[in-house]
Enzyme design. Structure first.
Site, PDB file in Angstrom:
ATOM      1  N   TYR A 175       0.821  -1.206   0.000  1.00 54.34           N
ATOM      2  CA  TYR A 175       0.000   0.000   0.000  1.00 54.34           C
ATOM      3  C   TYR A 175       0.859   1.262   0.000  1.00 54.34           C
ATOM      4  O   TYR A 175       1.877   1.316   0.678  1.00 54.34           O
ATOM      5  CB  TYR A 175      -0.879   0.004   1.252  1.00 54.34           C
ATOM      6  CG  TYR A 175      -1.785   1.198   1.321  1.00 54.34           C
ATOM      7  CD1 TYR A 175      -2.929   1.246   0.541  1.00 54.34           C
ATOM      8  CD2 TYR A 175      -1.491   2.277   2.140  1.00 54.34           C
ATOM      9  CE1 TYR A 175      -3.760   2.354   0.590  1.00 54.34           C
ATOM     10  CE2 TYR A 175      -2.325   3.381   2.193  1.00 54.34           C
ATOM     11  CZ  TYR A 175      -3.461   3.416   1.417  1.00 54.34           C
ATOM     12  OH  TYR A 175      -4.284   4.508   1.461  1.00 54.34           O
TER      13      TYR A 175
ATOM     14  N   TRP B  76       1.362   5.732  -1.460  1.00 53.96           N
ATOM     15  CA  TRP B  76       1.089   6.873  -2.348  1.00 53.96           C
ATOM     16  C   TRP B  76       2.136   7.089  -3.424  1.00 53.96           C
ATOM     17  O   TRP B  76       2.076   8.062  -4.159  1.00 53.96           O
ATOM     18  CB  TRP B  76       0.869   8.137  -1.520  1.00 53.96           C
ATOM     19  CG  TRP B  76      -0.591   8.319  -1.283  1.00 53.96           C
ATOM     20  CD1 TRP B  76      -1.379   7.542  -0.480  1.00 53.96           C
ATOM     21  CD2 TRP B  76      -1.450   9.282  -1.892  1.00 53.96           C
ATOM     22  NE1 TRP B  76      -2.683   7.979  -0.545  1.00 53.96           N
ATOM     23  CE2 TRP B  76      -2.753   9.043  -1.395  1.00 53.96           C
ATOM     24  CE3 TRP B  76      -1.257  10.323  -2.793  1.00 53.96           C
ATOM     25  CZ2 TRP B  76      -3.856   9.828  -1.783  1.00 53.96           C
ATOM     26  CZ3 TRP B  76      -2.348  11.099  -3.173  1.00 53.96           C
ATOM     27  CH2 TRP B  76      -3.633  10.841  -2.680  1.00 53.96           C
TER      28      TRP B  76
END
Ligand SMILES: Nc1nc2c(c(=O)[nH]1)N[C@H]1C(S)=C(S)[C@@H](COP(=O)(O)OP(=O)(O)OC[C@H]3O[C@@H](n4cnc5c(=O)[nH]c(N)nc54)[C@H](O)[C@@H]3O)O[C@H]1N2
Ligand SMILES: Nc1nc2c(c(=O)[nH]1)N[C@H]1C(S)=C(S)[C@@H](COP(=O)(O)OP(=O)(O)OC[C@H]3O[C@@H](n4cnc5c(=O)[nH]c(N)nc54)[C@H](O)[C@@H]3O)O[C@H]1N2
Ligand SMILES: [Mo]
Length: 828
Positions: free
Chosen positions: A158, A160
């Protein structure tokens, strides 16, 4: 000027050539060779001049002098609100803590079968050649696949990452893993873990990532705007693709509009200050009670829209029974709510009336659903909005994304570029079908359960009406994320992280996560490679070329190259790359948009001209999109335009959830006491801790730049403390403070303020975890990483979202000399 078709042809020729040439069986990177072959076309670097690029924080103009970035600034000006994140690109590229070379943890290199897992984060690093690193990863991955199967390999990864539709590290990882036998993945995200699971039961869509009633409509029709647990002046600095920056423009207009604006938040946010709004400060995690008190107030005053409730909602009567305490004998009125949420009864009633009497738009953020029982606040907000009855009317109802990715900025009529995919578009020529996809992320668990999953293989988890069994994970590959910043209760994660045999991380910097790996691959920043993106996740405003600005630093490689070379070791290079270089993919992604425009009577340049121009393509919003009203169709005709719920209506009572029979998420909105909060009996610590998103970072990104100097307090991550609380503890502005609970301890620099509810402290997420003593368990984090203190519990069995805003802590003045930070330097 060469003709683009010629170039495409020559690409193909070159690709075909390479497949046939034997010397390329060596590790030599074919993708890069291809790239260098075409570099004369248009991928050569600017030596002196300006390059347009994009980051999550918008389009950037980079000034380049002698092949170095010397300045970074916004490419455009859309409002007077400054985006602090846009000025530090050179700090990132030339950071002191860049990972320069492939590195392997010493004990792992000595013996990968007995890699002394306890030493992760506290071992020596050994530099190895890129070729050796690739071979090592491939060998160990093959070993794990053989011994443990697909279930042994975790690539949920996970995070950004960076902007760009091509060099999407997580997708590339998944693509590689899929091509080589599958992986264990994750579902959901940290952002809206609770809401994105409950909202489909209530509204039939995930709601949190949907376009909002258009800003021009809000500005024209709303009388009252309630910003409920949101801080758009901070959170609109970024977007998942790249921000279109127009959200600020509309908040500027909102400020000028003279409308009544109310911010409901334990902290008087910069948004509240900027808008000069009225500040209502509830105790964290208690908004549900306040909303219930409001609904009770309105029902008693007969101020509710009966026809809306009967025509558009399902099960309100059952909720009403609960509200009036039919079973538990507790009437959830304003007086009851007041005792829980700390807002006086009179104010709760006054606000309820104000909302009913005026066209009111609730703009809610997500912080309050990132909490124990985080399913409830938005469900209850939808219920409150249903009682008021303005959903689907211009400027009324609720919106769960005005604070994110410029929700409400009208959607343009334009084209959308393609992007790298993990699981589709694989030419049948290679696979004879898509059988190789079958194992892809077949085994997935809710993303924020990672530590629980690592610690408890085989455990069965309740999740949204299903059971999920945790696999036994023995190999982790992480790219584009920083779990040692983003996950709750880092000290438990450290324990969990010792379980797998192998951990590989591709990173740009020596982040806490990179330091906890066995093999670290140095990765380029997005400014060291070519890419393409759009801006505006809802508006699709621009297509932006992201031209490589500078050469790749040290031995940093693109994730695409790393996975291409790994793919080669598994004989799936063709499948993985489809024999395309990055610029060929980029052209293809662009052409997907180009082909759409042909059918739309829009004219955009051919790829080659677009790429050469170094300018964005901007689309325009048609008038009807500026007039978009969310749920107006449903309101107009609920039979013809039903919601995607079982009843087709807004489900205030959900039979689906009733059947799940969970004790921690009932069939209607419910007030549950969180596991740690200010109103609890036998509090184990004194203060409620909230950890919102940082004003001057994107999570942990940019913590290692000089932007930090602008917000650090006594060279520590700031902690906001209420004036009275600080006084009682003998803490002054600028003091270094120890913040602690049974899970761990951190140092932070005090900001003493009246802008925070008494009893609450605030530390923004994303400071890099910097243990004082790496060898010690639960060591003091001297850089103020808030997730040392947060709680790793699921929101409920329904969503299993993270509960990062549910925590209690103690504070005290730190009287010793604060130790020097080590986290932003090269490790030994
Ligand atoms: N306490 C608390 N914790 C939270 C939250 C909270 O509100 N409170 N919020 C949560 C939320 S909503 C989120 S989304 C998460 C965010 O958590 P993350 O997304 O993990 O945070 P980032 O700091 O953005 O991490 C991205 C990392 O990717 C790296 N990176 C960037 N580009 C590339 C690339 O091209 N290749 C590779 N290999 N790496 C790259 C960066 O250097 C950086 O280390 O945090 C969560 N954690
Ligand atoms: N600059 C910047 N922008 C970002 C990000 C970033 O890291 N930096 N991250 C991006 C990402 S990935 C996400 S998911 C979004 C996050 O967007 P949000 O989740 O909306 O942001 P937060 O700051 O976590 O929370 C918003 C507000 O909720 C308040 N709050 C916390 N608890 C409660 C409560 O119990 N009741 C009420 N009423 N309010 C409460 C906080 O004080 C905060 O002001 O932001 C995005 N935008
Ligand atoms: Mo997020």
């Amino acid at each position: 000027m060469k003709n683009i078709n010629q170039n495409r042809r020559s690409f193909i020729k070159i690709a075909a050539l390479f497949t046939a040439v034997p010397f390329l069986d060596s590790i030599t990177n074919r993708a890069e060779l291809l790239a260098s072959t075409i570099s004369s076309f248009s991928t050569s670097l600017v030596k002196n001049g300006e390059v347009l690029t994009a980051a999550h924080w918008g389009m950037l103009k980079l000034t380049i002098k002698n092949s170095k970035v010397i300045k970074s600034e916004p490419y455009q000006k859309t409002s007077d609100i400054k985006n602090s994140l846009q000025y530090y690109t050179d700090d990132l590229i030339y950071a002191k803590d860049r990972i320069k070379y492939p590195m392997v943890r010493k004990s792992y290199l000595d013996n990968p079968d007995d890699p002394k897992r306890d030493l992760r984060g506290n071992d020596k690093w050994v530099r190895v050649s890129y070729e050796k690193a690739i071979k090592l990863i491939a060998k160990e991955l093959k070993k794990t696949r053989k011994e443990k199967g697909t279930k042994g390999v975790f690539a949920g990864s996970y995070g950004w990452k960076s902007s760009g539709n091509m060099h999407n590290s997580r997708v590339l990882l998944h693509r590689f893993m899929t091509a080589t036998g599958g992986f264990v993945g994750t579902v959901g995200d940290y952002s809206t873990g609770a809401s994105q699971v409950i909202m489909p039961h209530v509204l039939g869509t995930i709601e949190v990532y949907e376009q909002q009633t258009s800003w021009p409509v809000v500005l024209e029709h709303s009388k009252v705007v309630v910003i409920w647990g949101a801080n758009p002046l901070t959170t609109l600095k970024i977007a998942w693709s790249s921000t279109d920056e127009n959200g600020f423009k509309y908040f500027e207009k909102l400020k000028k509009s003279g409308k009544k604006i109310i911010c409901i938040d334990p902290y008087k946010t910069e948004t509240c200050e900027y808008l000069d709004a009225r500040w209502i400060a509830p105790i964290p995690n208690t908004d549900v009670s306040m909303m219930m008190g409001m609904v009770h107030t309105l029902l008693e005053a007969k101020k509710y829209d009966e026809s809306f409730l009967s025509e558009y909602t399902e099960g309100f009567e059952k909720f009403k029974d609960y509200l009036y305490g039919k079973e538990d004998k507790i009437v959830k009125d304003a007086a009851w709510a007041s005792k829980i949420c700390g807002i006086d009864e009179k104010t709760i009633k006054e606000l309820a009336n104000l909302f009913y009497d005026n066209r009111t738009m609730f703009m809610s953020g997500w912080g309050m659903q990132r909490a124990h029982h985080g399913e409830q606040p938005h469900w209850m907000l939808v219920t409150l909005a249903s009682v008021i009855g303005q959903i689907g009317l211009p400027g009324g109802g609720f919106g769960l994304s005005y604070h994110y990715s410029n929700g409400g900025v009208p959607t343009t009529k334009g084209a959308i570029i393609g992007g790298m995919t993990s699981n589709i578009e694989v030419s049948k020529k290679y696979t004879g079908g898509s059988s190789w996809l079958e194992n892809a992320a077949k085994y997935a668990f809710p993303v924020a359960r990672i530590a629980d999953a690592l610690l408890n293989p085989g455990k069965k988890l309740d999740f949204n009406g299903k059971k999920v069994t945790y696999p036994e994970i023995d190999f982790i590959y992480w790219v584009g994320g920083n779990p040692f910043s983003h996950h709750q209760d880092i000290n438990t994660l450290i324990k969990a992280w010792k379980k797998p045999r192998t951990i590989v991380v591709n990173e740009i910097f020596w982040t806490p996560t990179a330091r906890m790996a066995d093999i670290v691959m140095p990765t380029t920043t997005s400014y060291e490679r070519n890419d393409i993106t759009m801006t505006g996740d809802y508006s699709n405003l621009n297509i932006v070329p992201m031209k490589q600005a500078v050469k790749k630093q040290f031995e940093a490689k693109d994730d695409y190259q790393i996975f291409s070379d790994l793919a080669k070791e598994f004989n799936v290079f063709d499948k993985f790359t489809q024999n395309k270089t990055d610029i060929q993919w980029i052209e293809e992604f662009y052409n997907q948009a180009y082909n759409q425009t042909l059918k739309m009577n829009l004219k955009i340049p051919k790829f080659k001209d677009f790429w050469k121009a170094n300018k964005p393509i901007t689309f325009e919003a048609p008038f009807e999109n500026t007039q978009f009203v969310r749920y107006s169709d449903f309101r107009e005709d609920p039979i013809l335009n039903p919601l995607g719920t079982p009843s087709g209506k807004i489900e205030i009572y959900s039979k689906t959830i009733e059947k799940m029979n969970y004790d921690d998420c009932k069939a209607h909105p419910t007030w549950f006491e969180p596991s740690e909060w200010l109103g609890m009996k036998d509090k184990k610590a004194e203060f409620a801790l909230i950890s919102p998103h940082p004003r001057h970072r994107l999570h942990s990104q940019l913590n290692n730049t000089s932007l930090r100097d602008k917000y650090a307090i006594s060279n520590r991550e700031p902690i906001w403390i209420n004036t009275e609380d600080a006084k009682a503890k003998g803490i002054k502005n600028g003091d270094v403070v120890r913040v602690f609970n049974k899970r761990g301890e951190i140092l932070a620099g005090a900001i003493v303020t009246n802008n925070l509810k008494k009893g609450v402290v605030r530390v923004q997420e994303g400071a890099w975890y910097n243990p004082l003593d790496k060898a010690q368990k639960n060591s003091l984090c001297i850089n103020g990483s808030v997730n040392i203190l947060t709680k790793d519990i699921p929101t409920s069995k329904l969503a299993n979202g993270n509960s990062s805003n549910t925590a209690l802590v103690n504070i005290e003045k730190y009287t010793k000399k604060a130790p020097d930070l080590t986290i932003f330097k090269q490790p030994s």
